[in-house]
Design a protein around this motif. Structure first.
Motif, PDB file in Angstrom:
ATOM      1  N   PHE A  34       0.844  -1.191   0.000  1.00 37.14           N
ATOM      2  CA  PHE A  34       0.000   0.000   0.000  1.00 37.14           C
ATOM      3  C   PHE A  34       0.884   1.246   0.000  1.00 37.14           C
ATOM      4  CE2 PHE A  34      -3.695  -2.414   1.653  1.00 37.14           C
ATOM      5  CZ  PHE A  34      -3.054  -3.497   2.223  1.00 37.14           C
ATOM      6  N   TYR A  36       0.159   5.073   1.621  1.00 35.69           N
ATOM      7  CA  TYR A  36      -0.730   5.963   2.356  1.00 35.69           C
ATOM      8  C   TYR A  36      -0.126   7.365   2.341  1.00 35.69           C
ATOM      9  CZ  TYR A  36      -3.645   2.318   4.493  1.00 35.69           C
ATOM     10  OH  TYR A  36      -4.532   1.297   4.709  1.00 35.69           O
ATOM     11  N   LYS A  42      -2.991  15.452  10.168  1.00 32.61           N
ATOM     12  CA  LYS A  42      -4.178  14.734   9.701  1.00 32.61           C
ATOM     13  C   LYS A  42      -3.975  13.230   9.867  1.00 32.61           C
ATOM     14  CE  LYS A  42      -6.379  18.363   8.056  1.00 32.61           C
ATOM     15  NZ  LYS A  42      -7.660  18.832   8.631  1.00 32.61           N
ATOM     16  N   GLY A  43      -5.038  12.480   9.627  1.00 36.62           N
ATOM     17  CA  GLY A  43      -4.943  11.030   9.658  1.00 36.62           C
ATOM     18  C   GLY A  43      -4.381  10.475   8.364  1.00 36.62           C
ATOM     19  N   LEU A  44      -4.475   9.187   8.203  1.00 36.92           N
ATOM     20  CA  LEU A  44      -3.908   8.488   7.051  1.00 36.92           C
ATOM     21  C   LEU A  44      -4.966   8.238   5.991  1.00 36.92           C
ATOM     22  CD1 LEU A  44      -1.969   6.096   9.290  1.00 36.92           C
ATOM     23  CD2 LEU A  44      -0.850   7.411   7.524  1.00 36.92           C
ATOM     24  N   LEU A  46      -5.598   6.248   2.256  1.00 42.08           N
ATOM     25  CA  LEU A  46      -5.091   5.264   1.322  1.00 42.08           C
ATOM     26  C   LEU A  46      -5.014   5.856  -0.076  1.00 42.08           C
ATOM     27  CD1 LEU A  46      -4.280   2.287   0.775  1.00 42.08           C
ATOM     28  CD2 LEU A  46      -6.702   1.853   0.294  1.00 42.08           C
ATOM     29  N   LEU A 104      -0.185  -4.306   9.591  1.00 49.78           N
ATOM     30  CA  LEU A 104       0.551  -3.489   8.638  1.00 49.78           C
ATOM     31  C   LEU A 104       1.929  -3.143   9.165  1.00 49.78           C
ATOM     32  CD1 LEU A 104      -2.258  -0.991   7.573  1.00 49.78           C
ATOM     33  CD2 LEU A 104      -1.576  -3.128   6.460  1.00 49.78           C
TER      34      LEU A 104
ATOM     35  N   TYR B  35      -2.032   1.664  16.689  1.00 52.37           N
ATOM     36  CA  TYR B  35      -0.674   1.999  16.262  1.00 52.37           C
ATOM     37  C   TYR B  35      -0.239   3.285  16.958  1.00 52.37           C
ATOM     38  CZ  TYR B  35      -1.197  -1.214  12.271  1.00 52.37           C
ATOM     39  OH  TYR B  35      -1.382  -2.318  11.470  1.00 52.37           O
ATOM     40  N   GLN B  37       2.611   6.541  16.371  1.00 51.77           N
ATOM     41  CA  GLN B  37       3.504   7.179  15.403  1.00 51.77           C
ATOM     42  C   GLN B  37       4.370   8.186  16.118  1.00 51.77           C
ATOM     43  OE1 GLN B  37       1.690   9.697  12.410  1.00 51.77           O
ATOM     44  NE2 GLN B  37       3.347   9.294  10.968  1.00 51.77           N
ATOM     45  N   PHE B  90      -3.024   6.001  16.587  1.00 51.86           N
ATOM     46  CA  PHE B  90      -4.039   5.763  15.573  1.00 51.86           C
ATOM     47  C   PHE B  90      -4.709   4.419  15.815  1.00 51.86           C
ATOM     48  CE2 PHE B  90      -3.574   9.239  12.697  1.00 51.86           C
ATOM     49  CZ  PHE B  90      -2.251   9.626  12.796  1.00 51.86           C
ATOM     50  N   TYR B 102      -8.688  -1.208   5.141  1.00 49.56           N
ATOM     51  CA  TYR B 102      -8.427  -0.562   6.423  1.00 49.56           C
ATOM     52  C   TYR B 102      -9.077   0.812   6.476  1.00 49.56           C
ATOM     53  CZ  TYR B 102      -4.731  -4.002   7.173  1.00 49.56           C
ATOM     54  OH  TYR B 102      -4.034  -5.152   7.349  1.00 49.56           O
ATOM     55  N   PHE B 104      -8.736   4.135   9.053  1.00 51.16           N
ATOM     56  CA  PHE B 104      -8.011   4.713  10.178  1.00 51.16           C
ATOM     57  C   PHE B 104      -8.827   5.825  10.819  1.00 51.16           C
ATOM     58  CE2 PHE B 104      -3.710   3.038  10.366  1.00 51.16           C
ATOM     59  CZ  PHE B 104      -3.600   2.368   9.155  1.00 51.16           C
ATOM     60  N   GLY B 105      -8.677   5.931  12.132  1.00 49.73           N
ATOM     61  CA  GLY B 105      -9.198   7.086  12.833  1.00 49.73           C
ATOM     62  C   GLY B 105      -8.304   8.295  12.595  1.00 49.73           C
ATOM     63  N   SER B 106      -8.723   9.429  13.096  1.00 52.88           N
ATOM     64  CA  SER B 106      -7.990  10.676  12.851  1.00 52.88           C
ATOM     65  C   SER B 106      -6.856  10.894  13.848  1.00 52.88           C
ATOM     66  CB  SER B 106      -8.933  11.868  12.889  1.00 52.88           C
ATOM     67  OG  SER B 106      -9.599  11.912  14.144  1.00 52.88           O
ATOM     68  N   ARG B 109      -3.360  12.837  19.781  1.00 55.68           N
ATOM     69  CA  ARG B 109      -2.013  13.340  20.060  1.00 55.68           C
ATOM     70  C   ARG B 109      -1.845  13.429  21.564  1.00 55.68           C
ATOM     71  NH1 ARG B 109       1.757  15.817  16.934  1.00 55.68           N
ATOM     72  NH2 ARG B 109       0.270  15.856  15.206  1.00 55.68           N
TER      73      ARG B 109
END
Lengths: 116, 113
Positions: A34, A36, A42-44, A46, A104, B35, B37, B90, B102, B104-106, B109
Motif C-alpha cells: 500500500f 498511504y 491529519k490522519g492516514l 489510502l 501493517l 498503532y 507514530q 491511531f 483498512y 483509520f481514525g484521525s 495526540r
C-alpha cells in the motif's frame, strides 16, 4: 519477515514536474502493498493498494505504483506534481505480528515538498 | 458518518497518570488495531484484536493494555504514563482476512510531561 524501506526521507520537486517516491520491500510470501498519504496533523489516507492483481496500480489524485517482483520494489509516481501533494507518504506491507491477521508494517515515510 | 472515531483528539498527561484512549467503529469490522507514530517515523503496532474477546500484542505493547468486550469498541489503556509514550496514536479497523479495506481514525495526540 516482512519489511519496507523507503529510500528517501525527503523529496523536493517543482510544481508540474514528475514525482517519484521509492520503496523496496522484503517479504517471505506474496505481499500486499500500500501507499498511504498523511497531510500535516491529519490522519492516514489510502492512495492505492496492490493485492496480487495487476502489477500497475492506479490510485487517487493521479498517483500510480508498479509492483516489480524481480526488483522487490513498489515505487510511487505521479506525472505532474501539484502543491496539494505536499505531505508525508508511507509505503506499507502486510505482515509482522500475527501476519495472517493482516497487520501493517510501515516504512519510515518520505516527506514530499512541492515548490511553486 | 461510518468510520473509526477516536477520542480525545489531544491530551496532556503528567508522568504516572493513567488514561484510556477510546476507539469505536460502526462498520461491524472484526479486526481492530492500535498503532503509535513517533516523530519522523512510520506507525508501529501496539495491540490488535481479531474479534470481541480476543486481543494480542503487537510490536510495542509495553506500558499499554487493551480490551475488546464488543465488536464496536477497542479502548487502549495507559496505566502509568511515561514521557516515552508521547506520540500520536491511531486506531484502525478492517473487515476480514484477505480483504484489506483498512479504515483509520484521525488520531490522538498525547503528550506526557
Amino acid at each position: 519477515a516482512q519489511s519496507v524501506t523507503q529510500l528517501d526521507s525527503h523529496v523536493s520537486v517543482s510544481e508540474g514536474t514528475p514525482v517519484l517516491l521509492r520503496c523496496n520491500y522484503s517479504s517471505s510470501y506474496s505481499p500486499s502493498l500500500f501507499w498511504y498519504v498523511q497531510h500535516p496533523n491529519k490522519g492516514l489516507q489510502l492512495l492505492l493498494k496492490y493485492t496480487s492483481a495487476a502489477t500497475l496500480v492506479k490510485g487517487i489524485n493521479g498517483f500510480e505504483a508498479e509492483f516489480k517482483k524481480s526488483e522487490t520494489s513498489f515505487h510511487l509516481t505521479k506525472p505532474s506534481a501539484h502543491m496539494s501533494d505536499a505531505a508525508e507518504y508511507f509505503c506499507v506491507v502486510t505482515g509482522g505480528y500475527g501476519g495472517s491477521q493482516g497487520n501493517l508494517i510501515f516504512g519510515k515515510g518520505t516527506k514530499l515538498s512541492v515548490k511553486p | 458518518n461510518a468510520g473509526v472515531t477516536q477520542t480525545p483528539k489531544f491530551r496532556i498527561l503528567k508522568i504516572g497518570q493513567s488514561m484510556t484512549l477510546q476507539c469505536a467503529q460502526d462498520m461491524n469490522h472484526n479486526y481492530m488495531y492500535w498503532y503509535r507514530q513517533d516523530p519522523g517515523m512510520g506507525l508501529k503496532l501496539i495491540y490488535y484484536s481479531v474479534g470481541a474477546g480476543i486481543t494480542d500484542k503487537g510490536e510495542v505493547p509495553n506500558g499499554y493494555n487493551v480490551s475488546r468486550s464488543t465488536t464496536e469498541d477497542f479502548p487502549l489503556r495507559l496505566e502509568l504514563a511515561a514521557p516515552s509514550q508521547t506520540s500520536v496514536y491511531f486506531c484502525a479497523s478492517r473487515n476480514g482476512v484477505g480483504t484489506y479495506g483498512y479504515t483509520f481514525g484521525s488520531g490522538t495526540r498525547l503528550t506526557v510531561v
